[in-house]
Design a protein around this motif. Structure first.
Motif, PDB file in Angstrom:
ATOM      1  N   ARG A   7      34.604  -3.255 -10.052  1.00 57.43           N
ATOM      2  CA  ARG A   7      33.854  -4.170 -10.900  1.00 57.43           C
ATOM      3  C   ARG A   7      33.518  -3.560 -12.073  1.00 57.43           C
ATOM      4  N   MET A   8      34.205  -2.677 -12.439  1.00 61.14           N
ATOM      5  CA  MET A   8      34.179  -1.996 -13.915  1.00 61.14           C
ATOM      6  C   MET A   8      34.778  -2.860 -14.990  1.00 61.14           C
ATOM      7  N   ALA A   9      35.544  -3.908 -14.835  1.00 63.72           N
ATOM      8  CA  ALA A   9      35.939  -5.011 -15.432  1.00 63.72           C
ATOM      9  C   ALA A   9      34.881  -6.141 -15.559  1.00 63.72           C
ATOM     10  N   ASP A  10      33.577  -6.194 -15.023  1.00 61.87           N
ATOM     11  CA  ASP A  10      32.588  -7.073 -14.968  1.00 61.87           C
ATOM     12  C   ASP A  10      31.354  -6.345 -15.997  1.00 61.87           C
ATOM     13  N   GLY A  63      40.544  -0.716 -21.484  1.00 58.34           N
ATOM     14  CA  GLY A  63      41.122  -0.891 -19.979  1.00 58.34           C
ATOM     15  C   GLY A  63      40.522  -2.334 -19.439  1.00 58.34           C
ATOM     16  N   PRO A  64      39.260  -2.201 -19.180  1.00 58.45           N
ATOM     17  CA  PRO A  64      38.770  -3.736 -18.396  1.00 58.45           C
ATOM     18  C   PRO A  64      38.885  -4.650 -19.487  1.00 58.45           C
ATOM     19  N   ALA A  65      38.889  -4.737 -20.790  1.00 63.34           N
ATOM     20  CA  ALA A  65      39.132  -5.660 -21.535  1.00 63.34           C
ATOM     21  C   ALA A  65      40.639  -6.382 -21.372  1.00 63.34           C
ATOM     22  N   ASP A 116      21.979   0.613 -12.231  1.00 63.74           N
ATOM     23  CA  ASP A 116      22.906   0.503 -11.035  1.00 63.74           C
ATOM     24  C   ASP A 116      23.830   1.926 -11.158  1.00 63.74           C
ATOM     25  N   PRO A 117      23.599   2.970 -10.503  1.00 66.00           N
ATOM     26  CA  PRO A 117      24.437   4.091 -10.511  1.00 66.00           C
ATOM     27  C   PRO A 117      25.810   4.078  -9.788  1.00 66.00           C
ATOM     28  N   SER A 118      26.164   2.805  -9.147  1.00 67.54           N
ATOM     29  CA  SER A 118      27.234   2.684  -8.474  1.00 67.54           C
ATOM     30  C   SER A 118      28.636   3.193  -9.257  1.00 67.54           C
ATOM     31  N   LEU A 119      28.596   2.841 -10.450  1.00 68.67           N
ATOM     32  CA  LEU A 119      29.906   3.110 -11.328  1.00 68.67           C
ATOM     33  C   LEU A 119      30.003   4.404 -11.727  1.00 68.67           C
TER      34      LEU A 119
END
Length: 136
Positions: free
Chosen positions: A21-24, A103-105, A39-42
């Protein structure tokens, strides 16, 4: 063969960005909002990526050429200068404002999202402006 491996590498990278979900942009902005809805998950995704990268760079330094027999081009700069600090600051500011980085863009652009199109066009313009300014 090189183009096939490059395509597959990009595809795997893009799938990884989607699954993590790094592209969100909303997920990224929640990660960057350390005083609010943090949200520390990334961070775990980034730590995993750094670990894989460290292994890759370590192995690459020991080889004269890549597995596809192309030259290995590793960074040679070792000092922190004004251009690095300014560039990093601009990158971080853009990432914080938009919730997305290059990258996510590209991944988000492939989903047909209008904000990604605006981001990618702006990114390409910034790259051209840099080239015209410093490499003309």
């Amino acid at each position: 063969m090189f183009n096939i491996v490059a395509f597959l590498s990009g595809l795997i990278f893009g799938i990884g960005l989607i699954l993590s979900r790094m592209a969100d942009p909303a997920k990224v902005l929640n990660f960057l909002d350390i005083t609010g809805n943090w949200d520390p998950s990334l961070a775990f995704v980034m730590i995993g990526a750094i670990a894989v990268g460290l292994v890759g760079f370590y192995l690459a330094r020991k080889r004269p050429a890549s597995l596809l027999d192309t030259p290995i081009q590793l960074p040679t700069a070792t000092r922190i200068d004004k251009r690095l600090v300014l560039g990093s600051s601009l990158f971080g500011t853009g990432w914080g404002l938009a919730g997305i980085c290059p990258g996510p863009a590209i991944v988000t652009l492939s989903a047909g999202m209008a904000p990604a199109l605006i981001f990618v066009i702006s990114m390409l313009f910034g790259m051209m402006l840099y080239r015209w300014t410093f490499h003309a």
